[in-house]
Design a protein around this motif. Sequence first.
Motif, PDB file in Angstrom:
ATOM      1  N   MET A 248      54.717  48.471  45.227  1.00  9.54           N
ATOM      2  CA  MET A 248      53.336  48.926  45.191  1.00  9.54           C
ATOM      3  C   MET A 248      52.874  49.173  46.613  1.00  9.54           C
ATOM      4  SD  MET A 248      51.561  46.451  42.323  1.00  9.54           S
ATOM      5  CE  MET A 248      50.016  47.381  42.395  1.00  9.54           C
ATOM      6  N   THR A 249      51.983  50.122  46.782  1.00  4.55           N
ATOM      7  CA  THR A 249      51.432  50.362  48.109  1.00  4.55           C
ATOM      8  C   THR A 249      50.452  49.252  48.465  1.00  4.55           C
ATOM      9  OG1 THR A 249      49.544  51.646  47.310  1.00  4.55           O
ATOM     10  CG2 THR A 249      51.609  52.847  47.744  1.00  4.55           C
ATOM     11  N   GLY A 250      50.164  49.152  49.749  1.00  3.74           N
ATOM     12  CA  GLY A 250      49.191  48.168  50.181  1.00  3.74           C
ATOM     13  C   GLY A 250      47.838  48.384  49.533  1.00  3.74           C
ATOM     14  N   ALA A 251      47.446  49.668  49.367  1.00  5.32           N
ATOM     15  CA  ALA A 251      46.163  49.968  48.733  1.00  5.32           C
ATOM     16  C   ALA A 251      46.146  49.493  47.292  1.00  5.32           C
ATOM     17  CB  ALA A 251      45.888  51.471  48.795  1.00  5.32           C
ATOM     18  N   GLU A 252      47.255  49.689  46.556  1.00  4.93           N
ATOM     19  CA  GLU A 252      47.341  49.231  45.167  1.00  4.93           C
ATOM     20  C   GLU A 252      47.318  47.714  45.090  1.00  4.93           C
ATOM     21  OE1 GLU A 252      49.966  52.865  43.193  1.00  4.93           O
ATOM     22  OE2 GLU A 252      50.990  51.247  44.290  1.00  4.93           O
ATOM     23  N   ALA A 253      48.018  47.059  46.004  1.00  4.20           N
ATOM     24  CA  ALA A 253      48.031  45.598  46.019  1.00  4.20           C
ATOM     25  C   ALA A 253      46.646  45.044  46.329  1.00  4.20           C
ATOM     26  CB  ALA A 253      49.052  45.085  47.041  1.00  4.20           C
ATOM     27  N   ARG A 254      45.939  45.681  47.247  1.00  2.00           N
ATOM     28  CA  ARG A 254      44.573  45.247  47.568  1.00  2.00           C
ATOM     29  C   ARG A 254      43.636  45.425  46.369  1.00  2.00           C
ATOM     30  NH1 ARG A 254      43.089  44.002  52.641  1.00  2.00           N
ATOM     31  NH2 ARG A 254      44.549  44.479  54.341  1.00  2.00           N
ATOM     32  N   ARG A 255      43.827  46.503  45.622  1.00  2.00           N
ATOM     33  CA  ARG A 255      42.963  46.722  44.460  1.00  2.00           C
ATOM     34  C   ARG A 255      43.196  45.637  43.413  1.00  2.00           C
ATOM     35  NH1 ARG A 255      42.701  49.677  39.575  1.00  2.00           N
ATOM     36  NH2 ARG A 255      44.886  50.325  39.707  1.00  2.00           N
ATOM     37  N   ALA A 256      44.462  45.343  43.133  1.00  2.00           N
ATOM     38  CA  ALA A 256      44.765  44.288  42.161  1.00  2.00           C
ATOM     39  C   ALA A 256      44.317  42.918  42.681  1.00  2.00           C
ATOM     40  CB  ALA A 256      46.262  44.277  41.857  1.00  2.00           C
ATOM     41  N   GLY A 257      44.576  42.663  43.964  1.00  2.00           N
ATOM     42  CA  GLY A 257      44.164  41.390  44.547  1.00  2.00           C
ATOM     43  C   GLY A 257      42.662  41.230  44.568  1.00  2.00           C
ATOM     44  N   GLY A 258      41.946  42.317  44.868  1.00  2.00           N
ATOM     45  CA  GLY A 258      40.492  42.253  44.878  1.00  2.00           C
ATOM     46  C   GLY A 258      39.931  41.978  43.501  1.00  2.00           C
ATOM     47  N   ALA A 259      40.513  42.613  42.460  1.00  2.00           N
ATOM     48  CA  ALA A 259      40.056  42.357  41.091  1.00  2.00           C
ATOM     49  C   ALA A 259      40.325  40.915  40.691  1.00  2.00           C
ATOM     50  CB  ALA A 259      40.753  43.312  40.124  1.00  2.00           C
ATOM     51  N   LEU A 260      41.485  40.384  41.079  1.00  2.00           N
ATOM     52  CA  LEU A 260      41.811  38.988  40.785  1.00  2.00           C
ATOM     53  C   LEU A 260      40.862  38.044  41.518  1.00  2.00           C
ATOM     54  CD1 LEU A 260      43.692  36.860  39.520  1.00  2.00           C
ATOM     55  CD2 LEU A 260      45.158  37.090  41.542  1.00  2.00           C
ATOM     56  N   ALA A 261      40.615  38.313  42.796  1.00  2.00           N
ATOM     57  CA  ALA A 261      39.713  37.468  43.576  1.00  2.00           C
ATOM     58  C   ALA A 261      38.296  37.485  43.003  1.00  2.00           C
ATOM     59  CB  ALA A 261      39.694  37.926  45.040  1.00  2.00           C
ATOM     60  N   ASP A 262      37.833  38.664  42.563  1.00  2.00           N
ATOM     61  CA  ASP A 262      36.503  38.757  41.970  1.00  2.00           C
ATOM     62  C   ASP A 262      36.413  37.928  40.693  1.00  2.00           C
ATOM     63  OD1 ASP A 262      35.686  40.427  43.985  1.00  2.00           O
ATOM     64  OD2 ASP A 262      35.871  42.275  42.813  1.00  2.00           O
ATOM     65  N   ALA A 263      37.455  37.994  39.867  1.00  2.00           N
ATOM     66  CA  ALA A 263      37.467  37.207  38.630  1.00  2.00           C
ATOM     67  C   ALA A 263      37.436  35.711  38.935  1.00  2.00           C
ATOM     68  CB  ALA A 263      38.703  37.558  37.799  1.00  2.00           C
ATOM     69  N   CYS A 264      38.233  35.283  39.908  1.00  2.00           N
ATOM     70  CA  CYS A 264      38.262  33.864  40.275  1.00  2.00           C
ATOM     71  C   CYS A 264      36.924  33.419  40.853  1.00  2.00           C
ATOM     72  CB  CYS A 264      39.391  33.597  41.262  1.00  2.00           C
ATOM     73  SG  CYS A 264      41.039  33.660  40.512  1.00  2.00           S
ATOM     74  N   ALA A 265      36.261  34.310  41.594  1.00  2.00           N
ATOM     75  CA  ALA A 265      34.949  33.981  42.149  1.00  2.00           C
ATOM     76  C   ALA A 265      33.926  33.797  41.033  1.00  2.00           C
ATOM     77  CB  ALA A 265      34.498  35.069  43.119  1.00  2.00           C
ATOM     78  N   ARG A 266      33.985  34.641  39.994  1.00  3.00           N
ATOM     79  CA  ARG A 266      33.061  34.486  38.870  1.00  3.00           C
ATOM     80  C   ARG A 266      33.296  33.171  38.139  1.00  3.00           C
ATOM     81  NH1 ARG A 266      33.990  40.122  38.497  1.00  3.00           N
ATOM     82  NH2 ARG A 266      35.740  39.856  37.066  1.00  3.00           N
ATOM     83  N   ILE A 267      34.561  32.828  37.931  1.00  8.30           N
ATOM     84  CA  ILE A 267      34.881  31.561  37.269  1.00  8.30           C
ATOM     85  C   ILE A 267      34.431  30.389  38.139  1.00  8.30           C
ATOM     86  CG2 ILE A 267      36.742  30.130  36.354  1.00  8.30           C
ATOM     87  CD1 ILE A 267      38.314  32.797  35.936  1.00  8.30           C
ATOM     88  N   SER A 268      34.657  30.485  39.438  1.00  2.00           N
ATOM     89  CA  SER A 268      34.241  29.417  40.359  1.00  2.00           C
ATOM     90  C   SER A 268      32.733  29.212  40.305  1.00  2.00           C
ATOM     91  CB  SER A 268      34.671  29.752  41.789  1.00  2.00           C
ATOM     92  OG  SER A 268      36.077  29.816  41.910  1.00  2.00           O
ATOM     93  N   ARG A 269      31.973  30.313  40.331  1.00  2.00           N
ATOM     94  CA  ARG A 269      30.513  30.185  40.289  1.00  2.00           C
ATOM     95  C   ARG A 269      30.067  29.492  39.009  1.00  2.00           C
ATOM     96  NH1 ARG A 269      30.690  35.382  42.671  1.00  2.00           N
ATOM     97  NH2 ARG A 269      30.369  36.404  40.662  1.00  2.00           N
ATOM     98  N   PHE A 270      30.715  29.809  37.898  1.00  2.00           N
ATOM     99  CA  PHE A 270      30.366  29.152  36.641  1.00  2.00           C
ATOM    100  C   PHE A 270      30.652  27.656  36.713  1.00  2.00           C
ATOM    101  CE2 PHE A 270      31.310  27.484  32.457  1.00  2.00           C
ATOM    102  CZ  PHE A 270      30.231  27.940  31.704  1.00  2.00           C
ATOM    103  N   LEU A 271      31.832  27.286  37.215  1.00  2.00           N
ATOM    104  CA  LEU A 271      32.216  25.881  37.266  1.00  2.00           C
ATOM    105  C   LEU A 271      31.332  25.099  38.239  1.00  2.00           C
ATOM    106  CD1 LEU A 271      36.113  26.172  37.219  1.00  2.00           C
ATOM    107  CD2 LEU A 271      34.558  25.772  35.311  1.00  2.00           C
ATOM    108  N   ILE A 272      30.928  25.750  39.313  1.00  2.00           N
ATOM    109  CA  ILE A 272      30.071  25.089  40.305  1.00  2.00           C
ATOM    110  C   ILE A 272      28.647  24.995  39.810  1.00  2.00           C
ATOM    111  CG2 ILE A 272      29.112  25.351  42.633  1.00  2.00           C
ATOM    112  CD1 ILE A 272      31.797  26.670  43.411  1.00  2.00           C
ATOM    113  N   GLY A 273      28.259  25.905  38.908  1.00  2.00           N
ATOM    114  CA  GLY A 273      26.903  25.910  38.392  1.00  2.00           C
ATOM    115  C   GLY A 273      25.989  26.842  39.133  1.00  2.00           C
ATOM    116  N   GLN A 274      26.566  27.811  39.849  1.00  2.00           N
ATOM    117  CA  GLN A 274      25.759  28.796  40.550  1.00  2.00           C
ATOM    118  C   GLN A 274      25.407  29.933  39.614  1.00  2.00           C
ATOM    119  OE1 GLN A 274      28.064  30.068  43.910  1.00  2.00           O
ATOM    120  NE2 GLN A 274      27.530  28.306  45.149  1.00  2.00           N
TER     121      GLN A 274
END
Length: 278
Positions: A248-274
């Motif tokens: 995969m190109t770096g741009a493709e990897a960044r897109r997948a990584g960014g989507a994964l990071a965004d999902a984890c951030a949403r889950i984290s905010r829920f667990l933290i209570g934000q």
Amino acid sequence: MSRSSPGVARMAAILNFIADHPRQSFALTDLVRALKLSRATCHALLTGLVDVGYLYRTSDKTYVLGPALAAIGRTAAEHFSPLQVAQPEMRKLADDFDVVCGAYFLEGDTIHLRERAASASHVGYPVPLGTRMPLRWVQATSFFARNPREADAAQVRINPSPSAEQLEQLHGGMAFVREHGFIALIRRADSSRTAEISTSGLEDPPVVPQTELEDARAYPLMAIMAPIYDARDRVSISLVLAGFNGSMTGAEARRAGGALADACARISRFLIGQPEES
């Protein structure tokens, strides 16, 4: 994103304030002053919350958390799993990127695959649900990104111990996770194309963290990891995207990584209570 009604927000403010002071009771005047509500509005909200059992009005006309809210809290504590929040995110990621998305839990010095979602082309993925494997330095880039000292302590317990070069890669990978929210794992140059991460923990992992992703350059991507944080700013769960086909190109990897990071951030905010970001 639509916002909640002012009435709901004020009710939540009252409940959160009282829950933050579990050994105290509060009079109407206390809540009006602390929450900057009008006396009439606050009184009406308190009356409604008492009527449904979410608050209890004591004999000295102060308020504490009520029995109905306590029952809801017990039910949530007994039956809630972070996987209930993670599963829809995992399913979307698996389908969007045609991969397997696994939820790995850190249990001592062991990581445990407790849930996964697979795209149609990855049904029968070779790492079975329930797999346990020793924590290695590669996975530590995600689990200990914000706690380098704990990462170093964990490496001392690992057998075989990571080399000086691997420790340097570990700290570089953790810095990348802190900045970008994910880490891409690429196939080691001396590893075969079909190699998988061993569950025995004794072999060198066939992957290394990639901390430089050039948009046009192709990378032999094997997985992307991202952490989910709890209220103590610690990571007990990491989501992993695996099963990428070819490079995969770096741009493709960044897109997948960014989507994964965004999902984890949403889950984290829920667990933290934000509150969810608008």
